[in-house]
Each structure stands twice: as structure tokens, then as C-alpha cells.
Scaffold this motif. Structure first.
Motif, PDB file in Angstrom:
ATOM      1  N   VAL A  15     -55.869 -76.939 -53.586  1.00  0.00           N
ATOM      2  CA  VAL A  15     -56.705 -76.938 -54.594  1.00  0.00           C
ATOM      3  C   VAL A  15     -57.532 -75.262 -54.228  1.00  0.00           C
ATOM      4  CG1 VAL A  15     -58.970 -77.711 -55.564  1.00  0.00           C
ATOM      5  CG2 VAL A  15     -57.280 -79.259 -54.858  1.00  0.00           C
ATOM      6  N   LEU A  16     -57.368 -74.815 -53.108  1.00  0.00           N
ATOM      7  CA  LEU A  16     -58.153 -73.616 -52.871  1.00  0.00           C
ATOM      8  C   LEU A  16     -57.227 -72.613 -53.731  1.00  0.00           C
ATOM      9  CD1 LEU A  16     -58.464 -74.012 -49.205  1.00  0.00           C
ATOM     10  CD2 LEU A  16     -60.235 -74.172 -50.792  1.00  0.00           C
ATOM     11  N   GLU A  17     -58.164 -71.503 -53.876  1.00  0.00           N
ATOM     12  CA  GLU A  17     -57.460 -70.333 -54.598  1.00  0.00           C
ATOM     13  C   GLU A  17     -56.544 -69.607 -53.328  1.00  0.00           C
ATOM     14  OE1 GLU A  17     -60.316 -67.734 -56.333  1.00  0.00           O
ATOM     15  OE2 GLU A  17     -61.285 -69.329 -57.266  1.00  0.00           O
ATOM     16  N   ASP A  18     -55.552 -68.911 -53.880  1.00  0.00           N
ATOM     17  CA  ASP A  18     -54.756 -68.238 -52.830  1.00  0.00           C
ATOM     18  C   ASP A  18     -55.112 -67.328 -51.966  1.00  0.00           C
ATOM     19  OD1 ASP A  18     -52.391 -69.333 -54.235  1.00  0.00           O
ATOM     20  OD2 ASP A  18     -52.045 -67.324 -55.384  1.00  0.00           O
ATOM     21  N   GLN A  19     -56.547 -66.547 -52.437  1.00  0.00           N
ATOM     22  CA  GLN A  19     -57.038 -65.745 -51.314  1.00  0.00           C
ATOM     23  C   GLN A  19     -57.780 -66.651 -49.992  1.00  0.00           C
ATOM     24  OE1 GLN A  19     -60.057 -63.832 -53.945  1.00  0.00           O
ATOM     25  NE2 GLN A  19     -58.727 -61.878 -53.999  1.00  0.00           N
ATOM     26  N   GLN A  20     -58.172 -67.899 -50.697  1.00  0.00           N
ATOM     27  CA  GLN A  20     -58.784 -68.617 -49.311  1.00  0.00           C
ATOM     28  C   GLN A  20     -57.704 -69.240 -48.530  1.00  0.00           C
ATOM     29  OE1 GLN A  20     -60.608 -71.152 -52.407  1.00  0.00           O
ATOM     30  NE2 GLN A  20     -62.666 -70.475 -51.630  1.00  0.00           N
ATOM     31  N   ILE A  21     -56.509 -69.527 -49.067  1.00  0.00           N
ATOM     32  CA  ILE A  21     -55.537 -70.032 -48.216  1.00  0.00           C
ATOM     33  C   ILE A  21     -55.013 -68.973 -47.317  1.00  0.00           C
ATOM     34  CG2 ILE A  21     -53.097 -70.763 -48.465  1.00  0.00           C
ATOM     35  CD1 ILE A  21     -53.837 -72.327 -50.910  1.00  0.00           C
ATOM     36  N   GLU A  22     -54.817 -67.715 -47.855  1.00  0.00           N
ATOM     37  CA  GLU A  22     -54.603 -66.382 -47.150  1.00  0.00           C
ATOM     38  C   GLU A  22     -55.673 -66.336 -45.856  1.00  0.00           C
ATOM     39  OE1 GLU A  22     -51.619 -64.790 -46.797  1.00  0.00           O
ATOM     40  OE2 GLU A  22     -50.882 -66.061 -48.228  1.00  0.00           O
ATOM     41  N   SER A  23     -56.922 -66.516 -46.312  1.00  0.00           N
ATOM     42  CA  SER A  23     -57.725 -66.251 -45.231  1.00  0.00           C
ATOM     43  C   SER A  23     -57.488 -67.309 -43.926  1.00  0.00           C
ATOM     44  CB  SER A  23     -59.279 -66.346 -45.833  1.00  0.00           C
ATOM     45  OG  SER A  23     -59.696 -67.746 -46.219  1.00  0.00           O
ATOM     46  N   VAL A  24     -57.259 -68.732 -44.298  1.00  0.00           N
ATOM     47  CA  VAL A  24     -56.980 -69.424 -43.324  1.00  0.00           C
ATOM     48  C   VAL A  24     -55.923 -69.231 -42.623  1.00  0.00           C
ATOM     49  CG1 VAL A  24     -56.262 -71.980 -43.016  1.00  0.00           C
ATOM     50  CG2 VAL A  24     -58.245 -71.450 -44.897  1.00  0.00           C
ATOM     51  N   ILE A  25     -54.726 -68.710 -43.319  1.00  0.00           N
ATOM     52  CA  ILE A  25     -53.619 -68.464 -42.526  1.00  0.00           C
ATOM     53  C   ILE A  25     -54.063 -67.149 -41.403  1.00  0.00           C
ATOM     54  CG2 ILE A  25     -51.394 -67.459 -42.673  1.00  0.00           C
ATOM     55  CD1 ILE A  25     -51.071 -68.966 -45.366  1.00  0.00           C
ATOM     56  N   GLN A  26     -54.789 -66.346 -42.160  1.00  0.00           N
ATOM     57  CA  GLN A  26     -54.932 -65.253 -41.301  1.00  0.00           C
ATOM     58  C   GLN A  26     -55.775 -65.291 -40.040  1.00  0.00           C
ATOM     59  OE1 GLN A  26     -54.004 -62.007 -41.850  1.00  0.00           O
ATOM     60  NE2 GLN A  26     -54.739 -61.540 -39.871  1.00  0.00           N
ATOM     61  N   LYS A  27     -56.859 -66.341 -40.143  1.00  0.00           N
ATOM     62  CA  LYS A  27     -57.669 -66.855 -39.138  1.00  0.00           C
ATOM     63  C   LYS A  27     -56.742 -67.480 -38.145  1.00  0.00           C
ATOM     64  CE  LYS A  27     -61.576 -69.914 -38.323  1.00  0.00           C
ATOM     65  NZ  LYS A  27     -62.566 -71.011 -38.940  1.00  0.00           N
ATOM     66  N   VAL A  28     -55.845 -68.091 -38.371  1.00  0.00           N
ATOM     67  CA  VAL A  28     -54.886 -68.924 -37.351  1.00  0.00           C
ATOM     68  C   VAL A  28     -54.021 -67.850 -37.026  1.00  0.00           C
ATOM     69  CG1 VAL A  28     -52.929 -70.727 -37.060  1.00  0.00           C
ATOM     70  CG2 VAL A  28     -54.758 -70.922 -38.575  1.00  0.00           C
ATOM     71  N   LYS A  29     -53.648 -66.905 -37.408  1.00  0.00           N
ATOM     72  CA  LYS A  29     -52.839 -65.676 -36.964  1.00  0.00           C
ATOM     73  C   LYS A  29     -53.826 -64.921 -35.880  1.00  0.00           C
ATOM     74  CE  LYS A  29     -50.405 -61.332 -38.260  1.00  0.00           C
ATOM     75  NZ  LYS A  29     -50.127 -60.654 -39.340  1.00  0.00           N
ATOM     76  N   ASP A  30     -54.858 -64.659 -36.062  1.00  0.00           N
ATOM     77  CA  ASP A  30     -55.848 -63.948 -35.541  1.00  0.00           C
ATOM     78  C   ASP A  30     -56.140 -64.562 -34.184  1.00  0.00           C
ATOM     79  OD1 ASP A  30     -55.541 -62.011 -37.160  1.00  0.00           O
ATOM     80  OD2 ASP A  30     -57.905 -62.387 -38.127  1.00  0.00           O
ATOM     81  N   THR A  31     -56.204 -66.194 -34.099  1.00  0.00           N
ATOM     82  CA  THR A  31     -56.583 -66.799 -33.234  1.00  0.00           C
ATOM     83  C   THR A  31     -55.538 -66.880 -31.998  1.00  0.00           C
ATOM     84  OG1 THR A  31     -57.954 -68.260 -34.543  1.00  0.00           O
ATOM     85  CG2 THR A  31     -57.529 -69.141 -32.468  1.00  0.00           C
TER      86      THR A  31
END
Length: 140
Positions: free
Chosen positions: A15-31
Motif C-alpha cells: 500500500v506504501l508509495e514507491d518512495q517509501q518502499i525504496e526507503s525501507v529497502i535502503q534502510k536495510v541495505k545501509d544496516t
């Protein structure tokens, strides 16, 4: 400490927008990278219809990370996954020798900017289904 290869599967709320999904993916990648891990592969499967409802969601955004890191990173990742409300489900797997050989032989490595995102069409996501019980009620 010995470095192992892991695969992490995430099911993100679609349901999230694409930018929000990308920010979750980026957060995992950064971690992963902040804890000394190296990402081997990121696969973004995109929005897919779920086989059954999970937390009142019929659709999820699938993402898979394959990375190499020390064993203590799994606990840190799972803590982040549990705290992140947009992640519906997750699964972390330590890859064995046979799995690593198979993946290297049968897949191509993805560079983050060259990941092909598979998007499902909206009509494939939410088909009009009528349950047998509801169908009988509507006919009367």
C-alpha cells in the motif's frame, strides 16, 4: 569471526508509495553495510498478490537480499524488521555451500541500479472473487 552468506526475504506492505518502499529497502541495505556486510545481490520482485491475507493485506512487495556478513548481523536485522511497521513478514536464511554454488551457477549478480523490477498489473493484484457463501446470498 567467520563471515557467512545469508539471504533475507522481505515482504513489504504494498500500500506504501514507491518512495517509501525504496526507503525501507535502503534502510536495510545501509544496516547491512554499516555492520560490515557486503551485499551480493538485491532482487526486487515488486508487488505480488499474496496466497492468503496477512495483517489484512492482500498484496505485498517482495524483496530479496543476498549478502555476506558476520553471524551477529542476523539478530540486528531481525530487530529492525520487527520494529519497522511497513515490513509484513521476513525470513533470514544462512546459505550452505551447495546453495551458494547453485546460486552462483544459475543467477546473475545484480548491481543496485540495474535491478529489474517486476511489476504486476493492477487487475492481476485484486481480482473480483466471490466466495460460494456470498454468491448464494447475492442470488436470493
Amino acid at each position: 569471526m567467520r563471515r557467512n552468506q545469508y539471504e533475507s526475504a522481505l515482504l513489504i506492505n504494498a500500500v506504501l508509495e514507491d518512495q517509501q518502499i525504496e526507503s525501507v529497502i535502503q534502510k536495510v541495505k545501509d544496516t547491512i553495510e554499516a555492520n560490515g556486510g557486503t551485499i551480493k545481490n538485491i532482487q526486487k520482485w515488486g508487488r505480488k498478490r499474496l496466497a492468503y491475507m496477512i495483517n489484512k493485506n492482500k498484496v505485498g512487495y517482495y524483496t530479496f537480499f543476498r549478502f555476506e556478513a558476520q553471524s551477529d548481523i542476523v539478530a540486528k536485522l531481525e530487530r529492525i524488521y520487527k520494529l519497522e511497521e511497513s515490513i509484513i513478514r521476513f525470513l533470514n536464511i544462512k546459505l550452505g555451500k551447495d546453495a551458494i554454488e547453485y546460486l552462483e551457477a544459475h543467477s546473475t549478480d545484480y548491481v543496485d541500479d540495474k535491478v529489474e523490477v517486476i511489476e504486476a498489473q493492477p487487475e492481476e493484484l485484486l481480482p473480483e472473487e466471490v466466495l460460494p457463501e456470498e454468491k448464494n446470498e447475492n442470488e436470493n
